[in-house]
Scaffold this motif. Sequence first.
Motif, PDB file in Angstrom:
ATOM      1  N   ARG B 179       0.832  -1.199   0.000  1.00  0.00           N
ATOM      2  CA  ARG B 179       0.000   0.000   0.000  1.00  0.00           C
ATOM      3  C   ARG B 179       0.872   1.256   0.000  1.00  0.00           C
ATOM      4  O   ARG B 179       0.667   2.169  -0.805  1.00  0.00           O
ATOM      5  N   ASP B 180       1.882   1.250   0.884  1.00  0.00           N
ATOM      6  CA  ASP B 180       2.731   2.436   0.981  1.00  0.00           C
ATOM      7  C   ASP B 180       3.447   2.696  -0.342  1.00  0.00           C
ATOM      8  O   ASP B 180       3.564   3.843  -0.779  1.00  0.00           O
ATOM      9  N   LEU B 183       0.745   3.928  -2.873  1.00  0.00           N
ATOM     10  CA  LEU B 183       0.274   5.286  -2.609  1.00  0.00           C
ATOM     11  C   LEU B 183       1.304   6.311  -3.051  1.00  0.00           C
ATOM     12  O   LEU B 183       0.964   7.402  -3.493  1.00  0.00           O
ATOM     13  N   ARG B 196      -4.944  -1.047  -0.047  1.00  0.00           N
ATOM     14  CA  ARG B 196      -5.389  -0.206   1.054  1.00  0.00           C
ATOM     15  C   ARG B 196      -6.452  -0.909   1.890  1.00  0.00           C
ATOM     16  O   ARG B 196      -6.441  -0.856   3.120  1.00  0.00           O
ATOM     17  N   ILE B 200      -6.087  -2.915   5.934  1.00  0.00           N
ATOM     18  CA  ILE B 200      -6.990  -2.411   6.973  1.00  0.00           C
ATOM     19  C   ILE B 200      -6.345  -1.389   7.912  1.00  0.00           C
ATOM     20  O   ILE B 200      -6.582  -1.393   9.118  1.00  0.00           O
ATOM     21  N   GLY B 201      -5.560  -0.506   7.366  1.00  0.00           N
ATOM     22  CA  GLY B 201      -5.054   0.596   8.175  1.00  0.00           C
ATOM     23  C   GLY B 201      -3.878   0.242   9.079  1.00  0.00           C
ATOM     24  O   GLY B 201      -3.646   0.887  10.096  1.00  0.00           O
TER      25      GLY B 201
ATOM     26  N   GLY C 121      -5.770  -1.789  17.113  1.00  0.00           N
ATOM     27  CA  GLY C 121      -6.651  -0.728  16.655  1.00  0.00           C
ATOM     28  C   GLY C 121      -7.044  -0.892  15.204  1.00  0.00           C
ATOM     29  O   GLY C 121      -7.148   0.070  14.452  1.00  0.00           O
ATOM     30  N   LEU C 122      -7.261  -2.129  14.796  1.00  0.00           N
ATOM     31  CA  LEU C 122      -7.626  -2.411  13.408  1.00  0.00           C
ATOM     32  C   LEU C 122      -9.080  -2.842  13.331  1.00  0.00           C
ATOM     33  O   LEU C 122      -9.583  -3.421  14.285  1.00  0.00           O
ATOM     34  N   PRO C 123      -9.778  -2.673  12.260  1.00  0.00           N
ATOM     35  CA  PRO C 123      -9.377  -1.899  11.087  1.00  0.00           C
ATOM     36  C   PRO C 123      -9.157  -0.433  11.460  1.00  0.00           C
ATOM     37  O   PRO C 123      -9.954   0.127  12.196  1.00  0.00           O
ATOM     38  N   GLY C 124      -8.097   0.135  10.941  1.00  0.00           N
ATOM     39  CA  GLY C 124      -7.676   1.451  11.391  1.00  0.00           C
ATOM     40  C   GLY C 124      -8.074   2.556  10.448  1.00  0.00           C
ATOM     41  O   GLY C 124      -9.018   2.427   9.675  1.00  0.00           O
ATOM     42  N   LEU C 125      -7.294   3.631  10.511  1.00  0.00           N
ATOM     43  CA  LEU C 125      -7.637   4.834   9.761  1.00  0.00           C
ATOM     44  C   LEU C 125      -7.425   4.608   8.267  1.00  0.00           C
ATOM     45  O   LEU C 125      -6.487   3.947   7.846  1.00  0.00           O
ATOM     46  N   TRP C 126      -8.319   5.191   7.479  1.00  0.00           N
ATOM     47  CA  TRP C 126      -8.193   5.123   6.030  1.00  0.00           C
ATOM     48  C   TRP C 126      -6.939   5.873   5.587  1.00  0.00           C
ATOM     49  O   TRP C 126      -6.362   5.596   4.537  1.00  0.00           O
ATOM     50  N   SER C 127      -6.511   6.861   6.411  1.00  0.00           N
ATOM     51  CA  SER C 127      -5.368   7.679   6.029  1.00  0.00           C
ATOM     52  C   SER C 127      -4.034   6.963   6.245  1.00  0.00           C
ATOM     53  O   SER C 127      -2.999   7.502   5.875  1.00  0.00           O
ATOM     54  N   ALA C 128      -4.075   5.746   6.826  1.00  0.00           N
ATOM     55  CA  ALA C 128      -2.816   5.053   7.074  1.00  0.00           C
ATOM     56  C   ALA C 128      -2.037   4.901   5.776  1.00  0.00           C
ATOM     57  O   ALA C 128      -2.603   4.569   4.741  1.00  0.00           O
ATOM     58  N   GLY C 129      -0.745   5.164   5.851  1.00  0.00           N
ATOM     59  CA  GLY C 129       0.077   5.025   4.656  1.00  0.00           C
ATOM     60  C   GLY C 129       0.184   6.306   3.856  1.00  0.00           C
ATOM     61  O   GLY C 129       0.917   6.360   2.878  1.00  0.00           O
ATOM     62  N   THR C 130      -0.536   7.354   4.260  1.00  0.00           N
ATOM     63  CA  THR C 130      -0.474   8.594   3.504  1.00  0.00           C
ATOM     64  C   THR C 130       0.389   9.646   4.197  1.00  0.00           C
ATOM     65  O   THR C 130       0.459  10.783   3.761  1.00  0.00           O
ATOM     66  N   ASP C 134       5.812   7.978   4.839  1.00  0.00           N
ATOM     67  CA  ASP C 134       5.370   6.585   4.973  1.00  0.00           C
ATOM     68  C   ASP C 134       5.939   5.644   3.923  1.00  0.00           C
ATOM     69  O   ASP C 134       6.096   4.455   4.174  1.00  0.00           O
ATOM     70  N   HIS C 135       6.270   6.170   2.742  1.00  0.00           N
ATOM     71  CA  HIS C 135       6.799   5.259   1.734  1.00  0.00           C
ATOM     72  C   HIS C 135       8.171   4.726   2.133  1.00  0.00           C
ATOM     73  O   HIS C 135       8.618   3.718   1.630  1.00  0.00           O
ATOM     74  N   LEU C 137       8.733   3.362   4.859  1.00  0.00           N
ATOM     75  CA  LEU C 137       8.445   2.082   5.522  1.00  0.00           C
ATOM     76  C   LEU C 137       8.570   0.939   4.520  1.00  0.00           C
ATOM     77  O   LEU C 137       9.091  -0.122   4.842  1.00  0.00           O
TER      78      LEU C 137
END
Lengths: 227, 457, 166
Positions: B179-180, B183, B196, B200-201, C121-130, C134-135, C137
């Motif tokens: 995903r990373d 994105l 994504r 699941i976040g 804390g899953l399923p987590g935020l939709w913004s994860a990875g943004t 973050d790239h 990682l």
Amino acid sequence: MTRWGMVIDTDRCTGCGACVVACHAENNIQTVGEEEAGRGRAMHWIRIERYYEGEFPDIKVRFQPVMCQQCGHAPCEPVCPVYATYHTPEGLNAMVYARCIGTRYCANNCPYTVRFFNWFSPEFPQPLERQLNPSVSVRSAGIMEKCTFCVQRIHDAQDVAKDEEREVRDGEVRTACSQSCPAEAIVFGDLDDPDSRVSELGERARAMHLLEELSTEPSVIYLRGGR
Amino acid sequence: MASFGAEAVARSHEENLIRPLTAFRPKLFIGSLVTGAVMALLFYSWGYQIFNDIGVAGINRPVFWGFYITNFVFWIGISHAGTLISAILRVTQAEWRRPVTRCAEAITTFALMIGGLFPLIHLGRPWVFWYMVPIPTYRGIWPNFSSPLMWDILAITTYLTGSLLYLYLPLIPDMAILRDRALKENPKTPRALFFRIMAIGWRGTLQQWHSLEAGIKAMAVIIIPVAVSVHTIVSWDFAMAVQPMWHSTIFGPYFVVGAIYSGVAVLMVAMYLLRKGLNIGEYLSDKVFNNLGLLFLAFAMMWGYFTFAEHLTVWYGNEHIERLVFDERIWGRFSPFFWTMMFTNVLVPLAILPWPKGRSPLGTAIVGFSVLIGMWIERYLIVVGTLSFPRLDYTVGSYAPSWVEMGIFVGSIGMFAFLYFSFVQTTPIVSIWEVREGHHLEVKAQRQALAAAREEP
Amino acid sequence: MSERIHAAFVSPYDVRDALDRLEQDGVSTDDIEVRSSAPLDHDVFPKRHGVHSRMPWMALTGAVLGGTGLFSLVAWSATIYPLPTGGQPLIAIPPTGVVTFEGVALGAILFTVATVLYECGLPGLWSAGTGPLDHHLADDHVLVTVKCDEGASMDWAAKALETARE
């Protein structure tokens, strides 16, 4: 308490096959035709097993009518995942067609191979459908069936007896096979009633069960044939 | 800057893993199409059977179970490849497990899905299969939990749930990596959306890693007894019946060993094909094949031992009805099957696997294929071999499969391949983070060795 | 006003040094978030960040609940609608034992996964990875994020991270 049972005298059996025909007529059993029968799919709730003794020409044929033995400890019952077969208080090994989903496990676990499966839906060509017994349901494809000890006749007799406020008398219920046997080799009755004919015959020295070593406690008693 | 060189090599290896997921690979696409067509055969044949009734299959009286139950046991057996092996390797912390676990777990999940299909296919009235599910309705239909078939349902449900989750849990961080990447490159592609959703976040915090690893450990410990119970229960479908050569206490362990044996066989074939097709020999290395080959050899011997033990006791006990089935199997009608099985399951592995050269990728794959044939025959012998000879001689039967049963069998192989092709195109077949973790551990060991060397005078 | 400082590290050992310095400067561990694409070794990060898991206990709870649940269901339904089969008792212990075992396993599996999801804390935020870095990682780097609410602390945090990066 009633415990239905049957005595079959192999000395009397002539192997005529009347019981097989009577059973088919009484219980709406489908006839599968030549081709299917050749593939081992013939359906006869009662069959007459023929065994040959000796060498030709000095040969002796023995007949052994076999139907569901209505076991007290029936191997077929606990393996059914949907209770389509279970033990009634009157000792019958009941088959509930509507519940059956057709796993065929019961048939595999029956040491007597007396359970029959409807591979296809039955066809009763004109005018055969007019002779169907209205007291017995016609089974569709994918369902297991077997000898019921003519449970519809038992219920009829019990209804009459109840109306007349008495017990069912010995000999009042006759299964189709027993009724049609010209040699009177098949006797049906209550094994719990010490005065019934089946109880009396069942105590003879010739009495035995099929595959007794499996301790399935069958309700069908065979009288050993004389030598 | 040797470490940077190593980093670069590791990256390029990772690219090999990720490429099928990010680029269109014609070979994989064609593979999906072909296997999908073969899979369609299963559904066509099954549909034909549902519309024309179960009688179109070759089963009869007394052989009430035939190809369907054979295939059921065969596929459920194969499902023991993955989860069980991966769980055992995880619990024992075998470092070489890292590239193997994912592709093994996928085998489990897909084989279970197909295996679980066969009991439904074999039903006389498959549309009322839900009578076996405990749903309280006004009709008063309730399952009988004393039936081995209900145990089957419970065990397969548990195992399928467990394997799916056990496959998915370690997949989450990998999906987050993908995903990373996606994105950063282009957030608007469907692939980015897919990764994504699948991730699941996941963010990769210390707490998340801690909980995830604790969870995977717990799952590994739970799933081992579940896997053992599944094939034990499958064997009890037979052993609970009073039929000759079924009613045997050895069946539980015998089936479990046979299941793992056939599971490893599929794993060897699948790993060989993955290595060839995806060019990921750095991960699925010769060492991995060698180690699994040794495990394979051990199971070959165990399976041979169990087979001998089973047949010896029957022969020695010399009960009339058991000997009837036994004799037909060893010398009679079923002897060609039996001796083929002995050849493929005992002779071939014992001839090839003891030699280091035999434990090459190709060598193990050949043995794997051979064992698969043998294990299928074993199940056929058990199902049809016994059912053909009921206790009352009068009802002896025979069995030949119809085209419907053949079609469903071939289609099930196609379905497995199709699912695997799809999986390879959506998921990294080697767990990226687990390999990275292994790499970190290596670095740590090197640093410690270095520090120790410095301290010495 | 709260701001965040992000830094990407190649080696976990550099992260450890950076965290040491942040600690010396008195930053609360609650304000530091360390993220990575592979689990970081416990030797590198001794339990300073208060991570915890109730895992084995939750799995055990699920096992007990699943086992008793399924056993009760079987025993209860056999009693209220008795259908004898094969001369077995209505609640036959050996077959029920098999069923109970599967209940134990299913309960343990479901509780384990639920616990993982809850603790992560899953399923987590939709913004994860943004996030801005973050790239990194995906390239196997370690990300450290420090939350700070004043300009001053921003200074030292930036300094600390810079020193750590060398």
